[in-house]
Design a protein around this motif. Sequence first.
Motif, PDB file in Angstrom:
ATOM      1  N   GLU A   1      43.516  12.266  -1.033  1.00 30.62           N
ATOM      2  CA  GLU A   1      42.293  12.752  -1.686  1.00 30.62           C
ATOM      3  C   GLU A   1      42.561  13.109  -3.150  1.00 30.62           C
ATOM      4  N   THR A   2      43.713  13.688  -3.415  1.00 25.60           N
ATOM      5  CA  THR A   2      44.080  14.046  -4.791  1.00 25.60           C
ATOM      6  C   THR A   2      44.204  12.790  -5.646  1.00 25.60           C
ATOM      7  N   LEU A   3      44.853  11.765  -5.100  1.00 30.31           N
ATOM      8  CA  LEU A   3      45.032  10.521  -5.853  1.00 30.31           C
ATOM      9  C   LEU A   3      43.722   9.768  -6.049  1.00 30.31           C
ATOM     10  N   LYS A   4      42.762   9.936  -5.145  1.00 28.44           N
ATOM     11  CA  LYS A   4      41.433   9.338  -5.353  1.00 28.44           C
ATOM     12  C   LYS A   4      40.777   9.939  -6.592  1.00 28.44           C
ATOM     13  N   ARG A   5      40.954  11.242  -6.777  1.00 27.52           N
ATOM     14  CA  ARG A   5      40.362  11.934  -7.925  1.00 27.52           C
ATOM     15  C   ARG A   5      41.105  11.616  -9.221  1.00 27.52           C
ATOM     16  N   TYR A   6      42.412  11.402  -9.129  1.00 31.18           N
ATOM     17  CA  TYR A   6      43.248  11.143 -10.302  1.00 31.18           C
ATOM     18  C   TYR A   6      44.023   9.842 -10.129  1.00 31.18           C
ATOM     19  N   PRO A   7      43.352   8.697 -10.120  1.00 32.85           N
ATOM     20  CA  PRO A   7      44.050   7.422  -9.883  1.00 32.85           C
ATOM     21  C   PRO A   7      45.045   7.049 -10.987  1.00 32.85           C
ATOM     22  N   GLU A   8      44.859   7.575 -12.175  1.00 32.02           N
ATOM     23  CA  GLU A   8      45.752   7.251 -13.291  1.00 32.02           C
ATOM     24  C   GLU A   8      46.909   8.236 -13.418  1.00 32.02           C
ATOM     25  N   GLY A   9      46.956   9.226 -12.553  1.00 31.99           N
ATOM     26  CA  GLY A   9      48.040  10.209 -12.582  1.00 31.99           C
ATOM     27  C   GLY A   9      47.510  11.627 -12.526  1.00 31.99           C
ATOM     28  N   VAL A  10      48.152  12.436 -11.733  1.00 29.76           N
ATOM     29  CA  VAL A  10      47.763  13.833 -11.535  1.00 29.76           C
ATOM     30  C   VAL A  10      48.383  14.675 -12.651  1.00 29.76           C
ATOM     31  N   PRO A  11      47.595  15.588 -13.252  1.00 28.06           N
ATOM     32  CA  PRO A  11      48.143  16.453 -14.306  1.00 28.06           C
ATOM     33  C   PRO A  11      49.301  17.319 -13.774  1.00 28.06           C
TER      34      PRO A  11
END
Length: 68
Positions: free
Chosen positions: A23-33
């Motif tokens: 779910e986190t990667l769906k929100r941040y597909p280009e990389g998580v802060p």
Amino acid sequence: MADRLADDEDFVNLKRFNFSLRETLKRYPEGVPDHLIAQALGIEEDAVSELYDDVVLHLRELMKVEDV
């Protein structure tokens, strides 16, 4: 939490993403802060870049890639 992080490949300590890495990667597909990575892993934010560098170095050693 440490056991879940070690045993459950989808678990992260982020309630707003249902404790799910997917779910986190769906929100941040280009990389998580970095601040979210730190929260998800239960570490300090400044440890994120150190951990990243260690992982990259280890992968380079496994792949026998030299610095360029």
